[in-house]
Design a protein around this motif. Structure first.
Motif, short mmCIF file in Angstrom:
data_model
loop_
_atom_site.label_atom_id
_atom_site.label_comp_id
_atom_site.label_asym_id
_atom_site.label_seq_id
_atom_site.Cartn_x
_atom_site.Cartn_y
_atom_site.Cartn_z
N THR A 180 0.84 -1.20 0.00
CA THR A 180 0.00 0.00 0.00
C THR A 180 0.87 1.25 0.00
O THR A 180 0.60 2.22 -0.72
CB THR A 180 -0.95 -0.02 1.22
N ALA A 181 1.94 1.24 0.80
CA ALA A 181 2.86 2.38 0.84
C ALA A 181 3.59 2.54 -0.49
O ALA A 181 3.89 3.67 -0.91
CB ALA A 181 3.86 2.20 1.98
N THR A 182 3.88 1.43 -1.14
CA THR A 182 4.52 1.49 -2.46
C THR A 182 3.59 2.17 -3.47
O THR A 182 4.01 3.06 -4.22
CB THR A 182 4.88 0.08 -2.94
N ARG A 183 2.34 1.77 -3.46
CA ARG A 183 1.40 2.29 -4.45
C ARG A 183 1.00 3.74 -4.17
O ARG A 183 0.72 4.50 -5.10
CB ARG A 183 0.16 1.39 -4.52
N LEU A 184 0.99 4.12 -2.90
CA LEU A 184 0.65 5.50 -2.55
C LEU A 184 1.84 6.44 -2.68
O LEU A 184 1.72 7.54 -3.25
CB LEU A 184 0.11 5.57 -1.12
N PHE A 185 3.00 6.01 -2.16
CA PHE A 185 4.11 6.94 -1.99
C PHE A 185 5.41 6.51 -2.69
O PHE A 185 6.42 7.20 -2.56
CB PHE A 185 4.39 7.11 -0.49
N ALA B 188 -2.84 11.10 -3.53
CA ALA B 188 -1.74 10.56 -2.72
C ALA B 188 -0.62 11.58 -2.57
O ALA B 188 0.01 11.68 -1.51
CB ALA B 188 -1.21 9.27 -3.35
N THR B 189 -0.37 12.36 -3.63
CA THR B 189 0.66 13.40 -3.54
C THR B 189 0.29 14.46 -2.51
O THR B 189 1.12 14.89 -1.70
CB THR B 189 0.89 14.04 -4.92
N ARG B 190 -0.97 14.89 -2.53
CA ARG B 190 -1.42 15.86 -1.52
C ARG B 190 -1.33 15.27 -0.12
O ARG B 190 -0.93 15.95 0.83
CB ARG B 190 -2.86 16.32 -1.80
N LEU B 191 -1.71 14.00 0.00
CA LEU B 191 -1.64 13.34 1.30
C LEU B 191 -0.20 13.30 1.80
O LEU B 191 0.07 13.57 2.98
CB LEU B 191 -2.20 11.92 1.18
N HIS B 192 0.72 12.97 0.92
CA HIS B 192 2.13 12.95 1.28
C HIS B 192 2.60 14.34 1.69
O HIS B 192 3.21 14.52 2.76
CB HIS B 192 2.96 12.45 0.09
#
Length: 681
Positions: free
Chosen positions: A371-376, A639-643
């Motif tokens: 999940t972390a790979t796909r998000l970030f 995901a970019t905004r979340l990061h």
């Protein structure tokens, strides 16, 4: 002690502590020496003749006492995850000394004057937004520590701080002792009646750990006792185990915490009043998103009424299931999980024994990583042979999208007597750039049950959710991208810190994740779609119970800390009366009864702040909607905004503004009620 490894440069891979070289005896000398050195550095900052500047005061404070920080992080990670009598003795000894060291810093008039001078001149200093935020946190820190009091007030604040540190340490050690010393040995077939194979395997492993080879032991770890209460058909044993679980910290012996709680409440109230607040809750919440006790109570009471109504409906279904078995006695607290399992099987055709073989620990770790790979864009490479504090600890190097080192992640997953209960994230080293590029070393600590020899460790769905939750905290530390240590990673408002962790839980429940990683531990076959559908269909099952046991804790935590004069409070009587006043169902107890309520009394972190989980849940329920609205739970732009605004930002921005920067607006509480399946009152 001349070769004390805690006081020398570490040449270990990635800068991990050299655990094999460290003995408990090293810590006492290391603390004393590091505190002396830190005091010299801090006094030099305070006593300098130069006009205060951000560099010679704030940055200097950010980088002072590095040896002490390193020793303390190593020590307190060990006292939580792998302690012993010698470490506990040192912990009791050091608690007031470390508190005094802290108060000597925060109550130093010359140092406070420099910080306050900088704050008054802040508009002329040409500070960046991040620097201004750090300066603001220092100004608030000195103010809230009592730097503006007269000498008598400062002296009293220092005394209170030292005594509270001692009491918090004793509280935590008492709970751990009650937990680790208890064991329910299942001697006969009748004792073991109803227990599924996975629980018997875990109970056998727990027995081996306690030198009882060939027997079965239930411990007070949640991953042991909760499934026992869920499956055991032996009502007498369920009652015995439940009452031991509920009585932690209230046994009447040397580990009884009730007088500690009363004294802690009195000291906290006095501290708040010294600083001009009517009670401790007002003091504590003034530096949180909620700001006031009234705002917290408004949230909790809005949720409380529909949760109690739902719990009563659930109770009636349990009683119906009990009567169907010929049991006409009222549902007791030790019956709830047992009959809930039966009702879930009846209403949703789902039972934990059917589900658990598909929830392997290793595959759930893999799911969290993926999940972390796909998000970030993160990847995780396990490293063998690195220094660890226990053989069970696993180490992963974390790499970014560009293949460069991001940090280290340590996973410590299994229960043991040397570990306090619960689950948490901590840092052996936080990320910052105050003195070069410092990458983080983050640890997640759990209390899962081991599988039988050669067998996979299997999780309940709640266990898997806990793993995702703590990994969300871990990502908050790993992805941190700030300059200054004081705002790194999880150094944010207490009622904001649970957002990254609780938001991360949402991905576990997504079919896109479960269909890939929920595979049978023996056959490797994916979870059948019919079972997956049942899991998702039952996601709000028993939410009345779960919400009531949590919200009762949050309400009593708030209420206790609103008492202006709590000296000598009878904790047991107070708990009984307060629960009756809010209408607590008789069949449910608080998730953490007051004498074992470590969030509130083993330190000040969550004191008057247990509501934070629900405050953050309002945001996380609303935040996941940002992904759902795109039709892609891994939407790259979201995901970019979340990061950028949540996971990497640390505390460099006001949390309310950080959330709005991500979501485009404030959160909506209706998303929480919908997530929990509760109708608004």
């Amino acid at each position: 002690m001349s070769g004390n490894p805690l006081l020398t440069a570490w040449s270990t891979p990635f800068g991990l502590p050299p655990f094999a070289d460290i003995t408990p005896a090293h810590f006492r000398e290391a603390f004393e020496t590091a505190m002396q050195n830190a005091r010299k550095e801090i006094n030099a900052i305070a006593d300098q003749a130069k006009l205060p500047s951000f560099s010679n005061t704030i940055i200097a404070l950010e980088t002072a006492g590095e040896d002490l920080s390193r020793v303390a992080r190593t020590f307190f990670n060990l006292t939580g995850a792998h302690t012993n009598a010698e470490l506990q003795d040192i912990e009791r000894d050091m608690a007031p000394k470390l508190a005094k060291h802290g108060s000597d810093t925060m109550l130093n008039p010359k140092l406070a004057a420099r910080v306050f001078d900088l704050w008054e001149r802040r508009d002329s200093l040409g500070l960046t937004d991040e620097e201004l935020r750090v300066l603001e946190r220092y100004k608030l820190g000195f103010t809230r520590s009592g730097a503006g009091l007269d000498e008598t007030g400062k002296a009293r604040m220092a005394e209170i701080g030292q005594e509270l540190a001692t009491l918090g340490t004793r509280f935590a050690q008492n709970v751990l002792k009650d937990e680790s010393s208890y064991q329910l040995v299942l001697e006969t077939e009748e004792d073991r009646a109803g227990l599924p194979d996975f629980l018997l395997a875990a109970a056998a492993a727990a027995a081996r750990d306690r030198g009882l080879e060939g027997k079965h032991v239930i411990t007070l770890s949640r991953s042991s006792i909760e499934p026992f209460l869920q499956f055991s058909t032996n009502r007498e044993k369920r009652e015995e185990a439940f009452k031991a679980w509920a009585a932690r910290g209230e046994t009447g012996g040397e580990t009884d915490n009730r007088e500690i709680v009363a004294r802690t409440l009195a000291l906290r109230a006095e501290k708040a009043q010294l600083l001009g607040y009517p009670h401790y809750a007002a003091y504590k919440l003034d530096d949180c998103m909620a700001k006031t006790p009234e705002a917290v109570r408004a949230l909790l009471t809005r949720v409380w009424a529909p949760a109690v109504a739902q719990a009563r409906t659930e109770r009636d279904k349990l009683a119906e299931a009990a009567r169907a078995e010929g049991n006409n006695t009222p549902i007791a607290p030790w019956d709830w999980r047992y009959y809930s399992e039966k009702v879930r099987k009846r209403d949703h055709d789902l039972d934990e024994a059917e589900l658990k073989p598909y929830l392997q620990l290793d595959k759930m770790i893999e799911a969290a990583f993926d999940t972390a790979t796909r998000l970030f864009g993160l990847t995780f490479e396990e490293k063998k042979g690195l220094p660890v504090y226990h053989p069970d600890v696993r180490v992963f190097e974390v790499l970014g999208r560009d293949g460069k080192h991001v940090g280290l992640f340590l996973g410590d997953y299994f229960a043991r007597p040397s570990k306090r209960s619960g689950a948490w994230m901590s840092a052996f080293r936080p990320q910052h750039r105050a003195k070069g590029e410092i990458t983080p070393i983050i640890v997640n600590v759990m209390n899962f049950s081991k599988g039988a020899d050669g067998e996979a460790a299997l999780l309940t769905f709640d266990d898997a959710r806990t793993l995702f939750h703590e990994f969300g905290h871990g990502l908050h530390g790993l992805l941190s991208n700030v300059t200054y240590p004081s705002i790194s990673g999880t150094s944010v408002a207490r009622d904001f810190v649970e957002l990254p962790s609780q938001l991360y839980e949402h991905w576990l429940s997504q079919p896109e994740v479960l269909s890939r990683f929920a595979v049978h531990y023996k056959t490797g076959e994916p979870m059948p779609k019919a079972l997956l559908d049942k899991v998702l269909g039952a996601r709000n099952f028993n939410q009345g119970f779960a919400t009531v046991e949590y919200t009762a804790c949050a309400l009593l935590d708030l209420n206790l800390h609103e008492i202006a004069d709590p000296a000598g409070i009878d904790v047991t009587a107070y708990e009984k009366t307060a629960l009756a006043e809010i209408g607590m169902p008789d069949e449910i107890i608080m998730r953490h009864r007051i004498p074992q309520f470590s969030h509130a009394f083993s330190g000040e972190g969550y004191s008057s702040g247990y509501y934070s989980y629900m405050w953050s849940e309002v945001m996380d329920a609303d935040a996941f909607g940002a992904f759902e609205e795109t039709g892609n739970i891994f939407d790259p732009a979201t995901a970019t905004r979340l990061h950028d605004f949540i996971y990497s930002a640390g505390g460099r921005q006001d949390p309310e503004e950080a959330y709005k920067s991500f979501r485009g607006r404030g959160p909506d509480i209706d998303a929480l009620l919908e997530k929990r399946g509760l109708k608004a009152a």
